[in-house]
Design a protein around this motif. Structure first.
Motif, short mmCIF file in Angstrom:
data_model
loop_
_atom_site.label_atom_id
_atom_site.label_comp_id
_atom_site.label_asym_id
_atom_site.label_seq_id
_atom_site.Cartn_x
_atom_site.Cartn_y
_atom_site.Cartn_z
N GLY A 2 -0.54 1.77 -10.70
CA GLY A 2 0.86 1.32 -10.83
C GLY A 2 2.06 1.91 -9.86
O GLY A 2 2.63 1.16 -9.46
N LEU A 3 1.76 3.06 -9.65
CA LEU A 3 2.72 3.76 -9.01
C LEU A 3 2.72 3.03 -7.34
O LEU A 3 3.56 3.16 -6.82
CB LEU A 3 2.62 5.03 -8.87
CG LEU A 3 2.99 5.94 -10.15
CD1 LEU A 3 2.64 7.31 -10.08
CD2 LEU A 3 4.50 5.84 -10.52
N GLY A 4 1.37 3.18 -7.01
CA GLY A 4 1.05 2.51 -5.58
C GLY A 4 1.69 1.17 -5.51
O GLY A 4 2.12 0.95 -4.23
N VAL A 5 1.38 0.24 -6.50
CA VAL A 5 1.93 -0.73 -6.38
C VAL A 5 3.46 -1.05 -6.31
O VAL A 5 3.82 -1.99 -5.64
CB VAL A 5 1.20 -1.95 -7.57
CG1 VAL A 5 2.11 -3.45 -7.29
CG2 VAL A 5 -0.10 -2.05 -7.45
N ALA A 6 3.95 -0.36 -7.08
CA ALA A 6 5.61 -0.35 -7.23
C ALA A 6 6.10 0.14 -5.73
O ALA A 6 7.03 -0.31 -5.52
CB ALA A 6 5.89 0.65 -8.51
N ALA A 7 5.31 1.00 -5.29
CA ALA A 7 5.98 1.62 -4.23
C ALA A 7 5.62 0.66 -2.90
O ALA A 7 6.51 0.43 -1.98
CB ALA A 7 5.41 3.17 -3.61
N LEU A 8 4.58 0.16 -3.13
CA LEU A 8 4.33 -1.11 -2.05
C LEU A 8 5.26 -2.02 -2.01
O LEU A 8 5.68 -2.57 -1.06
CB LEU A 8 2.82 -1.32 -2.18
CG LEU A 8 2.21 -2.64 -1.30
CD1 LEU A 8 2.32 -1.96 0.23
CD2 LEU A 8 1.02 -3.00 -1.56
N THR A 9 5.46 -2.66 -3.16
CA THR A 9 6.10 -3.80 -3.06
C THR A 9 7.59 -3.65 -2.85
O THR A 9 8.32 -4.26 -2.15
CB THR A 9 5.95 -4.42 -4.64
OG1 THR A 9 6.50 -3.59 -5.57
CG2 THR A 9 4.68 -5.01 -4.86
N THR A 10 8.19 -2.40 -3.34
CA THR A 10 9.61 -1.83 -3.08
C THR A 10 9.65 -1.95 -1.73
O THR A 10 10.60 -2.29 -1.28
CB THR A 10 10.05 -0.89 -3.94
OG1 THR A 10 9.77 -0.95 -5.44
CG2 THR A 10 11.49 -0.55 -3.70
N ALA A 11 8.82 -1.10 -1.05
CA ALA A 11 9.01 -0.89 0.46
C ALA A 11 8.78 -1.87 1.45
O ALA A 11 9.62 -2.35 2.32
CB ALA A 11 8.12 0.43 0.61
N SER A 12 8.09 -2.66 1.00
CA SER A 12 7.83 -4.06 1.79
C SER A 12 8.98 -4.98 1.69
O SER A 12 9.54 -5.56 2.59
CB SER A 12 6.46 -4.70 1.35
OG SER A 12 6.62 -5.38 0.14
#
Length: 339
Positions: A2-12
């Motif tokens: 969940g943390l990885g997906v949140a970081a990925l979507t926000t950063a992209s």
């Protein structure tokens, strides 16, 4: 995960916002949204093939390896878009308190990791409160995104599979769903993702030319009407047969067309939400605004699944519960349109 997906979507999404302008932001977002939709369409199929060929453990290993390779590729090929001076190169975590004094950058090292994470969370909460309270334009976009994800989670991810595979027969004849196979269900979901991939560029141009608010209202209206229509279409397809199978090409065309309108509306909503909130906040607060938008969507996603399942049990009718989800989204769209 969940943390990885949140970081990925926000950063992209933040990177796209940094390299676009108010006049082209939705169009710039559309390829990103298309890639998300393509991944959603191909992911289950590829995962099933890998599972059948290698087993579940090796599938997880291969997927995690692909993420590591993608991260390495991004590190080597993607240019940094953040503004100089926001963070020091060697201190990219938010709990590294950086203060710029004249010509030098000073770092205050934390006393403990637990304390700094707590401070970071408090700071984030304060920034989110300031965003919601300072801007009358931010709050409606955040709430509308919550409405959309509530309906998306409840209708598309929870109730639609039940309705299409016969899981709707929990009580009355009116609730009986179609008896589609798992592979046919997967094809319909792939069709919905395909519509999103194809429609994303046009949706982006529409939002840029007509306005993001217009895109949100149009997308919410199309999606809510399609959600409310699917149970009626299923009931029409079911008439005259005891098998619950689609009886003609006309039935398939009606169902595919309704799901296509659903996907088109979702495409407009997803693209317009991100572009709209990027337009109404300053560059320095854009990352937190996108994170808040994502969090509101996650809350709606959680409540939508729980609420849809509960309403289906209470009404003893999956179709009626789906129509209730459509009405909730329609009400949220009408509220947003009046703001």
């Amino acid at each position: 995960v969940g943390l990885g997906v949140a970081a990925l979507t926000t950063a992209s999404t933040l990177a796209v916002a940094d390299v676009s302008t108010n006049l082209s932001r939705a169009s710039t977002y559309s390829p990103l949204m298309s890639s998300f939709a393509a991944g959603m369409a191909l992911g289950p199929a590829v995962g099933g093939i890998l599972h059948d060929s290698f087993g579940i453990r090796d599938t997880f290993f291969l997927v995690s390896t692909s993420y590591a390779m993608a991260a390495l590729w991004n590190q080597l090929s993607v240019s940094e878009t953040k503004r100089d001076g926001e963070w020091w190169e060697k201190n990219t975590l938010p709990w590294h308190d950086i203060r710029d004094s004249s010509s030098c950058i000073e770092e205050r090292k934390p006393a403990s990791l637990a304390t700094t994470i707590s401070d970071s969370l408090k700071d984030t909460s304060k920034q989110w409160r300031d965003l919601v309270s300072d801007s009358t334009k931010v709050r409606p976009i955040i709430i509308m995104n919550g409405f959309y994800n509530l309906a998306f989670s409840g209708a598309q991810m929870t109730l639609l599979p039940l309705l299409l595979t016969g899981g709707g027969d929990i009580a009355s004849d009116a609730a009986i769903g179609l008896a589609l196979s798992a592979s046919t269900l997967g094809q319909l979901y792939m069709w919905m993702s395909f519509v999103q991939v194809v429609a994303n560029p046009a949706a982006g141009r529409f939002a840029d030319r007509m306005g993001k608010s217009v895109g949100i209202v149009a997308g919410g209206t199309l999606t809510s009407l399609a959600i409310s229509s699917v149970p009626i279409v299923c009931a029409h397809c079911f008439l005259g047969t005891d098998s619950g199978l689609l009886q003609s090409e006309t039935d398939w065309a009606i169902l595919a067309g309704t799901l296509g309108v659903w996907s088109l509306g979702s495409t407009l909503l997803a693209t317009s939400h991100v572009a709209a909130i990027s337009d109404v906040v300053e560059d320095s607060r854009r990352s937190q605004a996108l994170a808040l938008l994502r969090t509101a969507g996650d809350v709606g996603y959680l409540l939508g699944a729980i609420g849809a399942g509960f309403s289906a049990d209470v009404f003893q009718d999956v179709g009626l519960a789906m129509q209730a989800s459509g009405l909730v989204l329609l009400g949220g769209t009408a509220w947003f349109g009046n703001k």
